[in-house]
Design an enzyme around this catalytic site. Structure first.
Site, PDB file in Angstrom:
ATOM      1  N   HIS A  73     -11.010  -1.464   0.625  1.00  0.00           N
ATOM      2  CA  HIS A  73     -12.165  -1.380  -0.267  1.00  0.00           C
ATOM      3  C   HIS A  73     -11.780  -1.779  -1.681  1.00  0.00           C
ATOM      4  O   HIS A  73     -10.883  -1.195  -2.274  1.00  0.00           O
ATOM      5  CB  HIS A  73     -12.743   0.040  -0.252  1.00  0.00           C
ATOM      6  CG  HIS A  73     -13.579   0.314   0.966  1.00  0.00           C
ATOM      7  ND1 HIS A  73     -14.460   1.348   1.061  1.00  0.00           N
ATOM      8  CD2 HIS A  73     -13.676  -0.371   2.143  1.00  0.00           C
ATOM      9  CE1 HIS A  73     -15.063   1.315   2.240  1.00  0.00           C
ATOM     10  NE2 HIS A  73     -14.596   0.289   2.912  1.00  0.00           N
ATOM     11  N   TYR A 200     -20.873   7.688  -3.894  1.00  0.00           N
ATOM     12  CA  TYR A 200     -20.857   9.037  -4.456  1.00  0.00           C
ATOM     13  C   TYR A 200     -22.184   9.231  -5.167  1.00  0.00           C
ATOM     14  O   TYR A 200     -22.483   8.505  -6.123  1.00  0.00           O
ATOM     15  CB  TYR A 200     -19.714   9.206  -5.466  1.00  0.00           C
ATOM     16  CG  TYR A 200     -18.331   9.167  -4.847  1.00  0.00           C
ATOM     17  CD1 TYR A 200     -17.702   7.947  -4.587  1.00  0.00           C
ATOM     18  CD2 TYR A 200     -17.651  10.335  -4.534  1.00  0.00           C
ATOM     19  CE1 TYR A 200     -16.422   7.905  -4.022  1.00  0.00           C
ATOM     20  CE2 TYR A 200     -16.373  10.308  -3.983  1.00  0.00           C
ATOM     21  CZ  TYR A 200     -15.772   9.085  -3.722  1.00  0.00           C
ATOM     22  OH  TYR A 200     -14.510   9.052  -3.170  1.00  0.00           O
ATOM     23  N   PRO A 292     -12.263  17.802  -3.084  1.00  0.00           N
ATOM     24  CA  PRO A 292     -12.104  16.530  -2.372  1.00  0.00           C
ATOM     25  C   PRO A 292     -12.735  15.300  -3.034  1.00  0.00           C
ATOM     26  O   PRO A 292     -12.402  14.185  -2.642  1.00  0.00           O
ATOM     27  CB  PRO A 292     -12.764  16.797  -1.017  1.00  0.00           C
ATOM     28  CG  PRO A 292     -13.680  17.948  -1.238  1.00  0.00           C
ATOM     29  CD  PRO A 292     -13.090  18.762  -2.335  1.00  0.00           C
ATOM     30  N   LYS A 296      -7.946  12.969  -3.433  1.00  0.00           N
ATOM     31  CA  LYS A 296      -6.560  12.995  -3.907  1.00  0.00           C
ATOM     32  C   LYS A 296      -5.619  13.855  -3.061  1.00  0.00           C
ATOM     33  O   LYS A 296      -4.400  13.708  -3.156  1.00  0.00           O
ATOM     34  CB  LYS A 296      -6.516  13.505  -5.359  1.00  0.00           C
ATOM     35  CG  LYS A 296      -7.096  12.538  -6.361  1.00  0.00           C
ATOM     36  CD  LYS A 296      -6.195  11.337  -6.534  1.00  0.00           C
ATOM     37  CE  LYS A 296      -6.910  10.156  -7.145  1.00  0.00           C
ATOM     38  NZ  LYS A 296      -6.764   8.915  -6.444  1.00  0.00           N
ATOM     39  N   TYR A 383      -8.774   6.584  -9.724  1.00  0.00           N
ATOM     40  CA  TYR A 383      -9.205   6.550  -8.320  1.00  0.00           C
ATOM     41  C   TYR A 383      -8.170   5.859  -7.438  1.00  0.00           C
ATOM     42  O   TYR A 383      -7.885   6.325  -6.325  1.00  0.00           O
ATOM     43  CB  TYR A 383     -10.578   5.859  -8.212  1.00  0.00           C
ATOM     44  CG  TYR A 383     -11.255   6.087  -6.883  1.00  0.00           C
ATOM     45  CD1 TYR A 383     -12.040   7.213  -6.662  1.00  0.00           C
ATOM     46  CD2 TYR A 383     -11.104   5.178  -5.838  1.00  0.00           C
ATOM     47  CE1 TYR A 383     -12.658   7.434  -5.432  1.00  0.00           C
ATOM     48  CE2 TYR A 383     -11.721   5.378  -4.608  1.00  0.00           C
ATOM     49  CZ  TYR A 383     -12.496   6.509  -4.419  1.00  0.00           C
ATOM     50  OH  TYR A 383     -13.101   6.730  -3.203  1.00  0.00           O
TER      51      TYR A 383
HETATM   52  C1  PHB Z   1     -13.748  11.182   3.445  1.00  0.00           C
HETATM   53  O1  PHB Z   1     -14.000  10.104   3.980  1.00  0.00           O
HETATM   54  O2  PHB Z   1     -13.559  12.201   4.110  1.00  0.00           O
HETATM   55  C2  PHB Z   1     -13.698  11.259   1.962  1.00  0.00           C
HETATM   56  C3  PHB Z   1     -13.771  10.096   1.225  1.00  0.00           C
HETATM   57  C4  PHB Z   1     -13.741  10.144  -0.152  1.00  0.00           C
HETATM   58  C5  PHB Z   1     -13.642  11.366  -0.793  1.00  0.00           C
HETATM   59  C6  PHB Z   1     -13.554  12.531  -0.056  1.00  0.00           C
HETATM   60  C7  PHB Z   1     -13.577  12.486   1.336  1.00  0.00           C
HETATM   61  O3  PHB Z   1     -13.634  11.376  -2.137  1.00  0.00           O
END
Ligand code: PHB
Ligand code: APR
Length: 391
Positions: A73, A200, A292, A296, A383
């Site tokens: 990505h 997000y 989450p 990280k 990130y």
């Molecule tokens: C996930 O795919 O579980 C996931 C992806 C990004 C995040 C947190 C969890 O920031």
């Protein structure tokens, strides 16, 4: 009594990766894991890898399937205010992230360790640490028998709820903790992802995240109350709520289907200092937990493992202890920056309290962020993962 160089408690990603990298450096270890192999291999966790984590998995010789199956990505999306903005990671950092589930990494590690004939003992109950200040041993019960292993070092890779951190004499560790007053409800489903990158979404009904595991498997999260249980959410209720929190054009095209897994993840920020007490090292979730958002957790665990296996390899090769002595400081410097980033990203995107002022501040933050090249660059840099300190 059985002896080994490094006794590793916990066969999560930290413990397995450490044992693999140590083995490649000629250092012997035994891994003790409380759960069954099936349980460890089946756990659903996050799935975004920093380039530094990808490199470490390759260095460990477990990168082959990841290289083939991961999704690379170059950016992600932030949705708020009814609109959607792309964060171009590649443009701001020259780097990308890899989407490859922690479940797959664990499976690759277990298979690789098993093929090498490694000593990984599942279903080891009542693990305890003996004589930490002298000649350390790890005691445990397996198939009804109590056994002990003598070792030079113990690696506490046993997660937040593990035994190693709790075995340190009281007054030795200082802990820092923030429990966030909400949780994430996660759903895994065999449906194509909502978009080609992660979204997000900050919405006044609560945060939502559209993630994925592959082109045909999606992972979604909704911010929920910290006391809610997954059983309170039918699939239908989950999809309805998700649609409400996404921009209309994303919601309209959302593919839904039966959930394969549904679970509530608590949100916590936690750090224990120092990360080494004598011959015991705390690694990964045993030493620190982040919320989450930002993904990280696994990446921090991998970064600890990177520092630790090099320190131990150096010690066994040359007898020098400087890297071992510097383990905690080196890890914590980067850990705190990731705690800050995860905390900030969570605060910027979640509904915190029913407070109009807070919500306005959050919107101002998101609007500033997405309208400023400097702010976007800072977000992108965090990130994809901050650089490791030079060894
Ligand atoms: C996930 O795919 O579980 C996931 C992806 C990004 C995040 C947190 C969890 O920031
Ligand atoms: N004895 C033996 N094993 C134990 C004990 C114990 N007393 N307590 C816990 N364990 C095992 C757990 O069963 C688990 O398999 O230790 C392992 C810890 O694994 P994780 O919790 O996955 O921690 P870690 O390997 O550091 O991985 C960090 O996992 O939790 C996510 O977000 C986190 O992605 C990050 C990554």
């Amino acid at each position: 009594m059985r002896r080994t160089q490094v006794a590793i408690v916990g066969a999560g990603p930290s413990g397995l990766l450490l044992s693999q990298l140590l083995a490649l450096s000629g250092v012997e270890s035994i891994v003790l894991e409380r759960s069954t192999r099936e349980h460890v291999a089946g756990r659903i966790r996050a799935g975004v890898l920093e380039p530094g984590t990808v490199e470490l998995l390759e260095e460990a010789g477990v990168g082959e399937r990841m290289r083939r199956e991961r999704l690379v990505h170059r950016g992600f999306r932030l949705a708020f205010d009814g609109g959607i903005v792309r964060v171009d990671l590649a443009r701001h950092t020259g780097s990308t992230v890899s989407v490859y589930g922690q479940t797959e990494i664990t499976r690759d590690l277990i298979e690789t360790r098993a093929a090498a004939g490694a000593d990984v003992r599942f279903e080891a109950e009542d693990v305890s640490i003996q004589d930490l200040g002298g000649a350390p041993r790890v005691r445990f019960r397996r198939q009804g028998r109590v056994e002990e292993i003598a070792c030079d070092f113990i690696a506490g890779c046993d997660g937040y709820h593990g035994v190693c951190r709790r075995s340190v004499p009281s007054g030795t560790l200082r802990t820092f903790e923030r429990a966030h007053p909400f949780a994430w409800l996660g759903v895994l489903a065999d449906v194509p992802p909502a978009a080609d990158e992660l979204i997000y979404a900050s919405h006044e009904r609560g945060f939502a995240l559209c993630s994925m595991r592959s082109e045909s498997r999606s992972r979604y999260y909704l911010q929920c109350g910290s006391t809610e249980r997954a059983e309170q959410w039918t699939d239908e209720r989950f999809w309805d709520e998700l649609r409400l929190r996404l921009p209309p054009e994303v919601a309209r095209n959302l593919s839904v289907g039966p959930s394969l897994e549904k679970s509530v993840v608590p949100l916590r920020s936690f750090v224990a200092e120092p990360m080494r007490v004598g011959r015991l090292f705390l690694v990964g979730d045993a030493a620190h937990v982040v919320p989450p958002a930002g993904a990280k957790g696994l990446n921090l665990a991998a970064a600890d493992v990177r520092v630790l296996y090099r320190a131990l390899a150096e010690y066994y090769r040359t007898g020098r202890t400087e890297l071992i002595e510097g383990y905690s400081e080196r890890c914590l410097a980067r850990v705190w920056k990731a705690v800050r980033f995860s905390w900030w990203f969570t605060a910027a995107t979640h509904v915190l309290e029913d407070d109009d002022f807070n919500r306005r501040m959050q919107l101002a933050e998101l609007r500033y962020l997405t309208g400023s090249a400097a702010a976007l660059s800072s977000l992108a840099e965090n990130y994809v993962g901050l650089p490791f300190a030079a060894a």
